[in-house]
Design a protein around this motif. Structure first.
Motif, PDB file in Angstrom:
ATOM      1  N   ILE A  15       0.339  -4.697  -3.130  1.00 56.03           N
ATOM      2  CA  ILE A  15       1.522  -4.431  -2.574  1.00 56.03           C
ATOM      3  C   ILE A  15       1.235  -4.525  -1.032  1.00 56.03           C
ATOM      4  CG2 ILE A  15       3.475  -3.067  -2.388  1.00 56.03           C
ATOM      5  CD1 ILE A  15       2.931  -1.919  -5.138  1.00 56.03           C
ATOM      6  N   THR A  16       1.986  -5.399  -0.442  1.00 58.09           N
ATOM      7  CA  THR A  16       1.982  -5.498   1.013  1.00 58.09           C
ATOM      8  C   THR A  16       3.325  -5.090   1.471  1.00 58.09           C
ATOM      9  OG1 THR A  16       0.350  -7.214   1.091  1.00 58.09           O
ATOM     10  CG2 THR A  16       1.554  -6.792   3.114  1.00 58.09           C
ATOM     11  N   LYS A  17       3.591  -4.026   2.402  1.00 58.41           N
ATOM     12  CA  LYS A  17       4.964  -3.689   2.861  1.00 58.41           C
ATOM     13  C   LYS A  17       4.724  -3.530   4.390  1.00 58.41           C
ATOM     14  CE  LYS A  17       4.579   1.067   1.691  1.00 58.41           C
ATOM     15  NZ  LYS A  17       5.115   2.247   1.066  1.00 58.41           N
ATOM     16  N   ILE A  18       5.737  -3.294   4.997  1.00 61.58           N
ATOM     17  CA  ILE A  18       6.045  -3.278   6.329  1.00 61.58           C
ATOM     18  C   ILE A  18       6.363  -1.957   6.543  1.00 61.58           C
ATOM     19  CG2 ILE A  18       7.051  -3.876   8.573  1.00 61.58           C
ATOM     20  CD1 ILE A  18       4.773  -6.010   7.400  1.00 61.58           C
ATOM     21  N   ASP A  19       5.965  -0.951   7.017  1.00 57.30           N
ATOM     22  CA  ASP A  19       6.201   0.550   7.309  1.00 57.30           C
ATOM     23  C   ASP A  19       6.311   0.788   8.663  1.00 57.30           C
ATOM     24  OD1 ASP A  19       7.353   2.805   6.415  1.00 57.30           O
ATOM     25  OD2 ASP A  19       5.345   3.745   5.880  1.00 57.30           O
ATOM     26  N   ASN A  20       7.581   0.899   9.414  1.00 52.39           N
ATOM     27  CA  ASN A  20       7.765   1.338  10.859  1.00 52.39           C
ATOM     28  C   ASN A  20       7.000   0.351  11.584  1.00 52.39           C
ATOM     29  OD1 ASN A  20       9.137   3.666  10.265  1.00 52.39           O
ATOM     30  ND2 ASN A  20       7.286   4.993  10.302  1.00 52.39           N
ATOM     31  N   LYS A  25      -1.130  -2.297   3.183  1.00 55.89           N
ATOM     32  CA  LYS A  25      -1.656  -3.003   2.093  1.00 55.89           C
ATOM     33  C   LYS A  25      -2.135  -1.684   0.856  1.00 55.89           C
ATOM     34  CE  LYS A  25      -2.974  -7.374   3.490  1.00 55.89           C
ATOM     35  NZ  LYS A  25      -4.033  -8.363   3.433  1.00 55.89           N
ATOM     36  N   LEU A  26      -1.457  -1.779  -0.541  1.00 59.04           N
ATOM     37  CA  LEU A  26      -1.746  -0.936  -1.183  1.00 59.04           C
ATOM     38  C   LEU A  26      -2.390  -1.523  -2.483  1.00 59.04           C
ATOM     39  CD1 LEU A  26       1.363   1.417  -1.866  1.00 59.04           C
ATOM     40  CD2 LEU A  26      -1.118   2.006  -2.348  1.00 59.04           C
ATOM     41  N   PHE A  27      -3.533  -1.310  -3.054  1.00 62.06           N
ATOM     42  CA  PHE A  27      -4.077  -1.837  -4.271  1.00 62.06           C
ATOM     43  C   PHE A  27      -4.057  -0.954  -5.372  1.00 62.06           C
ATOM     44  CE2 PHE A  27      -6.011  -3.509  -0.615  1.00 62.06           C
ATOM     45  CZ  PHE A  27      -6.056  -4.966  -0.799  1.00 62.06           C
ATOM     46  N   ILE A  28      -3.196  -1.075  -6.431  1.00 62.15           N
ATOM     47  CA  ILE A  28      -3.002  -0.239  -7.441  1.00 62.15           C
ATOM     48  C   ILE A  28      -3.154  -1.077  -8.688  1.00 62.15           C
ATOM     49  CG2 ILE A  28      -1.275   1.252  -6.204  1.00 62.15           C
ATOM     50  CD1 ILE A  28       1.043  -0.209  -7.526  1.00 62.15           C
ATOM     51  N   CYS A  29      -3.199  -0.144  -9.741  1.00 67.92           N
ATOM     52  CA  CYS A  29      -3.323  -0.568 -11.219  1.00 67.92           C
ATOM     53  C   CYS A  29      -1.978  -1.010 -11.941  1.00 67.92           C
ATOM     54  CB  CYS A  29      -4.042   0.645 -12.379  1.00 67.92           C
ATOM     55  SG  CYS A  29      -3.011   2.011 -12.366  1.00 67.92           S
ATOM     56  N   ASP A  30      -1.924  -1.634 -12.956  1.00 69.51           N
ATOM     57  CA  ASP A  30      -0.698  -2.023 -13.700  1.00 69.51           C
ATOM     58  C   ASP A  30       0.202  -1.014 -13.852  1.00 69.51           C
ATOM     59  OD1 ASP A  30      -1.388  -4.847 -13.610  1.00 69.51           O
ATOM     60  OD2 ASP A  30      -2.318  -4.804 -15.718  1.00 69.51           O
ATOM     61  N   GLN A  31      -0.327   0.149 -14.531  1.00 70.29           N
ATOM     62  CA  GLN A  31       0.504   1.178 -14.823  1.00 70.29           C
ATOM     63  C   GLN A  31       1.135   1.911 -13.846  1.00 70.29           C
ATOM     64  OE1 GLN A  31      -1.787   3.926 -17.468  1.00 70.29           O
ATOM     65  NE2 GLN A  31      -1.955   2.437 -19.064  1.00 70.29           N
ATOM     66  N   CYS A  32       0.419   2.042 -12.720  1.00 70.14           N
ATOM     67  CA  CYS A  32       1.045   2.797 -11.481  1.00 70.14           C
ATOM     68  C   CYS A  32       1.999   1.573 -10.590  1.00 70.14           C
ATOM     69  CB  CYS A  32      -0.040   2.955 -10.471  1.00 70.14           C
ATOM     70  SG  CYS A  32      -1.008   4.393 -10.935  1.00 70.14           S
ATOM     71  N   ALA A  33       1.895   0.381 -10.839  1.00 67.68           N
ATOM     72  CA  ALA A  33       2.713  -0.512 -10.494  1.00 67.68           C
ATOM     73  C   ALA A  33       4.107  -0.398 -11.267  1.00 67.68           C
ATOM     74  CB  ALA A  33       2.116  -1.954 -10.522  1.00 67.68           C
ATOM     75  N   LYS A  34       4.088  -0.115 -12.460  1.00 66.76           N
ATOM     76  CA  LYS A  34       5.248  -0.316 -13.176  1.00 66.76           C
ATOM     77  C   LYS A  34       6.059   1.018 -12.747  1.00 66.76           C
ATOM     78  CE  LYS A  34       3.422  -2.132 -17.380  1.00 66.76           C
ATOM     79  NZ  LYS A  34       3.042  -1.731 -18.821  1.00 66.76           N
ATOM     80  N   ASN A  35       5.575   1.991 -12.211  1.00 68.43           N
ATOM     81  CA  ASN A  35       6.299   3.243 -11.713  1.00 68.43           C
ATOM     82  C   ASN A  35       6.583   3.135 -10.151  1.00 68.43           C
ATOM     83  OD1 ASN A  35       6.329   4.077 -14.420  1.00 68.43           O
ATOM     84  ND2 ASN A  35       4.352   5.188 -14.234  1.00 68.43           N
TER      85      ASN A  35
END
Length: 165
Positions: A15-20, A25-35
């Motif tokens: 997940i790449t997001k712009i914060d301020n 960049k966030l690297f997460i698993c499928d289960q965490c991505a669902k939530n």
């Protein structure tokens, strides 16, 4: 790489997001991505086949035509339209009238002509032009249009001299 959220499972979602104004960049698993609140879309596993189905949809009123099979591979027209793939070269022959509009939609023409590379494009285009002119010359000779044939012959010589340089 482990999930940056739970630290337990393998991370397979980025997940790449712009914060301020800063890219994070966030690297997460499928289960965490669902939530995750950052993920605001739902992946539909059938989206690609549905897209292909709409692209390859054959508008025919005949149910029998949909169930006809290719004599070589046995693939039916309904299977081709569902998967978006032909079974073999025999499918082209068997379903030519149904496939031609689809190919025109995809390729912009009835047949695939390929691409010409930018670096060697000029000489390749000229070679193709010579080939077309030679075919035209043969047709003109068959039709006994000798004056037009002489003009085409001169064009061929001019292009061949240009290619020889």
């Amino acid at each position: 790489m482990l999930c940056q959220h739970c630290q337990q499972r393998e991370a397979n979602v980025q997940i790449t997001k712009i914060d301020n104004g800063e890219m994070v960049k966030l690297f997460i698993c499928d289960q965490c991505a669902k939530n995750a609140p950052e993920v605001s879309f739902v992946f539909n596993p059938g989206i690609i086949p549905d897209f292909l189905q709409s692209l390859f949809s054959v508008t025919t009123n005949s149910k029998a035509l949909q169930e006809e099979a290719c004599p070589q591979c046995g693939r039916r027209l309904s299977e081709i339209t569902q998967a978006g793939k032909l079974g073999c070269s025999g499918c082209y022959d068997k379903f030519q009238s149904e496939l031609e509009p689809i190919l025109r939609k995809i390729h912009g023409g009835g047949y695939h002509v390929g691409k010409i590379p930018a670096r060697k494009g000029a000489s390749l285009r000229e070679k193709m032009e010579v080939k077309k002119l030679k075919e035209k010359l043969q047709q003109l000779i068959r039709n006994e249009e000798f004056e037009a044939a002489a003009t085409v012959r001169d064009q061929i010589r001019e292009l061949e001299q240009k290619l020889g340089e």
